[in-house]
Scaffold this motif. Sequence first.
Motif, PDB file in Angstrom:
ATOM      1  N   LEU A 176      -5.108 -12.553  -3.018  1.00  0.00           N
ATOM      2  CA  LEU A 176      -6.381 -11.761  -2.501  1.00  0.00           C
ATOM      3  C   LEU A 176      -6.127 -10.455  -1.798  1.00  0.00           C
ATOM      4  CD1 LEU A 176      -8.639 -14.667  -1.770  1.00  0.00           C
ATOM      5  CD2 LEU A 176      -7.932 -13.697  -4.064  1.00  0.00           C
ATOM      6  N   HIS A 220     -19.182  -9.029  -5.093  1.00  0.00           N
ATOM      7  CA  HIS A 220     -19.720 -10.371  -4.498  1.00  0.00           C
ATOM      8  C   HIS A 220     -19.471 -10.229  -3.320  1.00  0.00           C
ATOM      9  CE1 HIS A 220     -15.274 -10.746  -5.692  1.00  0.00           C
ATOM     10  NE2 HIS A 220     -15.274 -11.663  -4.663  1.00  0.00           N
ATOM     11  N   SER A 228      -9.317  -3.021   0.487  1.00  0.00           N
ATOM     12  CA  SER A 228     -10.285  -3.479  -0.534  1.00  0.00           C
ATOM     13  C   SER A 228     -11.383  -2.432  -0.553  1.00  0.00           C
ATOM     14  CB  SER A 228     -10.684  -4.773  -0.184  1.00  0.00           C
ATOM     15  OG  SER A 228     -11.663  -5.039   0.794  1.00  0.00           O
ATOM     16  N   ARG A 262      -1.657 -11.095   8.751  1.00  0.00           N
ATOM     17  CA  ARG A 262      -0.972  -9.668   9.201  1.00  0.00           C
ATOM     18  C   ARG A 262      -0.706  -9.810  10.894  1.00  0.00           C
ATOM     19  NH1 ARG A 262      -3.443  -4.339   7.076  1.00  0.00           N
ATOM     20  NH2 ARG A 262      -5.603  -5.323   7.455  1.00  0.00           N
ATOM     21  N   THR A 290      -7.670 -14.188   5.603  1.00  0.00           N
ATOM     22  CA  THR A 290      -8.640 -13.540   6.579  1.00  0.00           C
ATOM     23  C   THR A 290      -9.833 -13.223   6.041  1.00  0.00           C
ATOM     24  OG1 THR A 290      -7.510 -11.810   7.043  1.00  0.00           O
ATOM     25  CG2 THR A 290      -6.935 -13.675   8.495  1.00  0.00           C
ATOM     26  N   GLY A 291      -9.815 -12.612   4.890  1.00  0.00           N
ATOM     27  CA  GLY A 291     -10.849 -11.845   4.326  1.00  0.00           C
ATOM     28  C   GLY A 291     -12.084 -12.720   3.673  1.00  0.00           C
ATOM     29  N   GLN A 292     -13.026 -11.921   3.375  1.00  0.00           N
ATOM     30  CA  GLN A 292     -14.149 -12.921   2.943  1.00  0.00           C
ATOM     31  C   GLN A 292     -13.850 -13.874   1.768  1.00  0.00           C
ATOM     32  OE1 GLN A 292     -18.544 -11.268   1.018  1.00  0.00           O
ATOM     33  NE2 GLN A 292     -16.987 -11.221  -0.478  1.00  0.00           N
ATOM     34  N   ASP A 293     -13.326 -13.428   0.711  1.00  0.00           N
ATOM     35  CA  ASP A 293     -12.948 -14.371  -0.339  1.00  0.00           C
ATOM     36  C   ASP A 293     -11.940 -15.601   0.297  1.00  0.00           C
ATOM     37  OD1 ASP A 293     -14.575 -12.671  -1.753  1.00  0.00           O
ATOM     38  OD2 ASP A 293     -13.378 -12.132  -3.082  1.00  0.00           O
ATOM     39  N   TYR A 315      -8.345   3.586  -4.922  1.00  0.00           N
ATOM     40  CA  TYR A 315      -8.193   1.981  -5.102  1.00  0.00           C
ATOM     41  C   TYR A 315      -8.097   1.687  -6.450  1.00  0.00           C
ATOM     42  CZ  TYR A 315     -10.245  -2.654  -4.965  1.00  0.00           C
ATOM     43  OH  TYR A 315     -10.715  -4.103  -4.915  1.00  0.00           O
ATOM     44  N   ASP A 338       3.153  -9.381   5.245  1.00  0.00           N
ATOM     45  CA  ASP A 338       2.574  -8.098   4.981  1.00  0.00           C
ATOM     46  C   ASP A 338       2.743  -7.752   3.516  1.00  0.00           C
ATOM     47  OD1 ASP A 338       1.772  -5.319   4.952  1.00  0.00           O
ATOM     48  OD2 ASP A 338       1.433  -5.650   6.879  1.00  0.00           O
ATOM     49  N   MET A 339       1.763  -7.637   2.794  1.00  0.00           N
ATOM     50  CA  MET A 339       2.055  -7.190   1.422  1.00  0.00           C
ATOM     51  C   MET A 339       2.902  -5.997   1.241  1.00  0.00           C
ATOM     52  SD  MET A 339       0.606  -9.541  -0.022  1.00  0.00           S
ATOM     53  CE  MET A 339       1.026  -8.840  -1.765  1.00  0.00           C
ATOM     54  N   LYS A 369      -5.491  -0.873  -8.361  1.00  0.00           N
ATOM     55  CA  LYS A 369      -5.775  -2.286  -8.938  1.00  0.00           C
ATOM     56  C   LYS A 369      -5.320  -2.082 -10.403  1.00  0.00           C
ATOM     57  CE  LYS A 369      -7.552  -4.753  -5.817  1.00  0.00           C
ATOM     58  NZ  LYS A 369      -7.139  -6.245  -5.356  1.00  0.00           N
TER      59      LYS A 369
HETATM   60  P1  NAP Z   1     -11.436  -8.247   2.419  1.00  0.00           P
HETATM   61  O1  NAP Z   1     -12.588  -9.209   3.071  1.00  0.00           O
HETATM   62  O2  NAP Z   1     -11.356  -6.909   2.551  1.00  0.00           O
HETATM   63  O3  NAP Z   1     -10.076  -9.110   2.650  1.00  0.00           O
HETATM   64  C1  NAP Z   1      -8.803  -8.342   2.645  1.00  0.00           C
HETATM   65  C2  NAP Z   1      -7.808  -9.333   3.248  1.00  0.00           C
HETATM   66  O4  NAP Z   1      -6.434  -8.741   2.826  1.00  0.00           O
HETATM   67  C3  NAP Z   1      -7.961  -9.553   4.388  1.00  0.00           C
HETATM   68  O5  NAP Z   1      -7.435 -10.777   4.846  1.00  0.00           O
HETATM   69  C4  NAP Z   1      -6.746  -8.505   5.182  1.00  0.00           C
HETATM   70  O6  NAP Z   1      -6.307  -8.816   6.183  1.00  0.00           O
HETATM   71  C5  NAP Z   1      -5.704  -8.667   3.770  1.00  0.00           C
HETATM   72  N1  NAP Z   1      -4.714  -7.547   3.691  1.00  0.00           N
HETATM   73  C6  NAP Z   1      -5.143  -6.194   3.851  1.00  0.00           C
HETATM   74  N2  NAP Z   1      -4.177  -5.459   3.783  1.00  0.00           N
HETATM   75  C7  NAP Z   1      -2.979  -6.256   3.875  1.00  0.00           C
HETATM   76  C8  NAP Z   1      -1.493  -6.192   3.952  1.00  0.00           C
HETATM   77  N3  NAP Z   1      -1.000  -5.044   4.062  1.00  0.00           N
HETATM   78  N4  NAP Z   1      -0.893  -7.242   4.044  1.00  0.00           N
HETATM   79  C9  NAP Z   1      -1.379  -8.657   3.884  1.00  0.00           C
HETATM   80  N5  NAP Z   1      -2.677  -8.673   3.918  1.00  0.00           N
HETATM   81  C10 NAP Z   1      -3.368  -7.610   3.843  1.00  0.00           C
HETATM   82  O7  NAP Z   1     -11.729  -8.426   0.872  1.00  0.00           O
HETATM   83  P2  NAP Z   1     -12.498  -9.615  -0.102  1.00  0.00           P
HETATM   84  O8  NAP Z   1     -13.790  -8.929  -0.260  1.00  0.00           O
HETATM   85  O9  NAP Z   1     -12.073 -10.775   0.420  1.00  0.00           O
HETATM   86  O10 NAP Z   1     -11.859  -9.389  -1.599  1.00  0.00           O
HETATM   87  C11 NAP Z   1     -10.621 -10.107  -1.823  1.00  0.00           C
HETATM   88  C12 NAP Z   1      -9.758  -9.393  -3.030  1.00  0.00           C
HETATM   89  O11 NAP Z   1     -10.569  -9.441  -4.263  1.00  0.00           O
HETATM   90  C13 NAP Z   1      -9.192  -8.124  -2.405  1.00  0.00           C
HETATM   91  O12 NAP Z   1      -8.063  -7.659  -3.302  1.00  0.00           O
HETATM   92  C14 NAP Z   1     -10.483  -6.977  -3.236  1.00  0.00           C
HETATM   93  O13 NAP Z   1      -9.725  -5.896  -3.663  1.00  0.00           O
HETATM   94  C15 NAP Z   1     -10.667  -7.937  -4.372  1.00  0.00           C
HETATM   95  N6  NAP Z   1     -12.003  -7.836  -4.856  1.00  0.00           N
HETATM   96  C16 NAP Z   1     -13.127  -7.788  -4.354  1.00  0.00           C
HETATM   97  C17 NAP Z   1     -14.419  -7.937  -4.704  1.00  0.00           C
HETATM   98  C18 NAP Z   1     -15.547  -8.019  -3.817  1.00  0.00           C
HETATM   99  O14 NAP Z   1     -16.623  -7.574  -4.237  1.00  0.00           O
HETATM  100  N7  NAP Z   1     -15.443  -8.581  -2.647  1.00  0.00           N
HETATM  101  C19 NAP Z   1     -14.708  -7.577  -6.106  1.00  0.00           C
HETATM  102  C20 NAP Z   1     -13.321  -7.461  -6.745  1.00  0.00           C
HETATM  103  C21 NAP Z   1     -12.176  -7.458  -6.315  1.00  0.00           C
HETATM  104  P3  NAP Z   1      -6.812  -8.465   7.524  1.00  0.00           P
HETATM  105  O15 NAP Z   1      -7.943  -9.510   7.951  1.00  0.00           O
HETATM  106  O16 NAP Z   1      -5.507  -8.615   8.608  1.00  0.00           O
HETATM  107  O17 NAP Z   1      -7.305  -7.007   7.456  1.00  0.00           O
END
Ligand code: NAP
Length: 362
Positions: free
Chosen positions: A80, A181, A84, A33, A10-13, A151, A58-59, A155
């Motif tokens: 993913l 990103h 975050s 979740r 459900t997140g961005q990536d 955080y 859920d993680m 990680k």
């Molecule tokens: P995001 O939009 O915040 O998405 C995070 C996802 O993780 C959401 O689907 C969220 O679900 C889910 N989540 C959070 N807690 C959880 C739990 N306890 N159990 C199951 N799911 C859970 O992040 P993103 O930007 O797409 O990034 C994806 C990943 O890449 C993350 O691990 C982030 O730390 C890492 N990352 C991101 C970037 C960046 O610039 N975007 C750069 C480096 C690394 P809900 O929708 O329910 O909240």
Amino acid sequence: MKTALITGVTGQDGSFLAELLLSKGYEVHGTIRRSSVDFRERISHLESMDHFHLHYADMTDSMSVMQVVGKVRPDEIYNLAAQSHVQVSFDSPEFTADVDAVGVLRILEAVRLTGLADKCRIYQASTSELYGKVEEVPQNENTPFHPYSPYAVAKLYGFWIVKEYREAYGMFCCSGILFNHESERRGETFVTRKITLAAARIAQGKQDKLYLGNLSSKRDWGYAPDYVECMWRILQHDTPDDFVIATGEQHTVREFAELAFRNVGINLRWEGEGADEKGVDRATGKVLVEVSPDFYRPTDVVNLWGDPTKARALLGWNPQKTSFAELVKIMTDSDMAKVAAERAGESVRTNLAEYLEKGIVK
Ligand code: NAP
Ligand code: GDD
């Protein structure tokens, strides 16, 4: 047909990666979740597709992770899911550690205990935050880590446990060390989206001012759809390995804001320094951007700049596919259209935007 499991779909990536894998003919499973309200805006367009499936997991809950891995028996897992947001990790450090550190272990163990260690390839969403208080500029795969937030520390565990399972059990598990990103789907509390949404709202008379924290912080910002393609390439490589994924270009928060406002027809000039710095509309003299120390972090990472040489050479990935100017334009155009639709009554303004404006949410 390959089967992939995406945690955090459900997140961005997650949403961009699901689209990419579906376009490549994958059977795509994603985890969501349980919550009292459904927030699936980013994947609602995929939910009716035959090859797209959702599961609850859920993680923080080993049993749910084990269950979904055992049921789907994927060829590839993209882990993913994470808490975050760096600032949130200072407010909820224990939860962040549970999800972002131990959560990775739960995935690895689920794969091992369900007998998939030889078949399933695992991608771990690692991060440039590992470099934190940077010891070298720009940063590559050999730059020492110096995590600088709860955080990043969580990680760091994820990164090392993936490496450990690769060496101890010969598992095909890899970390992508991704630099920031962004996209039109970026969460509204990350600085880029906060800026583009505010610029669009200010340009259309729906907001007076934007409050930001450290304007001088530097990031290597890329476009999320380009980065999820690289996640896929990492798992198609002959051998499991870790890669820095970045554009190789660096900009300040101030530059991002200046460009975003220019895209909506407002030229800013900067006055003052530090907490007194202001972004002033050159045409009207109105102060549109102010610094609020509320958005300063206890420890801030201020100099991220990635060197993507290895990914370009070994994965054939193009780090410059979308330029910085194009990225800012994609985001501002999207938010201009979103705000216009809200004004026309075609969509409802989110509470989050309201909370951001009032400074209730950081
Ligand atoms: P995001 O939009 O915040 O998405 C995070 C996802 O993780 C959401 O689907 C969220 O679900 C889910 N989540 C959070 N807690 C959880 C739990 N306890 N159990 C199951 N799911 C859970 O992040 P993103 O930007 O797409 O990034 C994806 C990943 O890449 C993350 O691990 C982030 O730390 C890492 N990352 C991101 C970037 C960046 O610039 N975007 C750069 C480096 C690394 P809900 O929708 O329910 O909240
Ligand atoms: N969020 C936010 N809000 N950040 C601000 C603000 C503000 O009002 N004003 C200045 N900043 C600065 C932060 O202090 C930070 O130095 C920089 O802008 C970027 O902040 P974020 O957009 O929140 O992203 P991040 O770099 O902390 O974390 C993102 O990128 C990481 C990769 O480097 C997240 O996506 C992480 O999950 C990811 O690992």
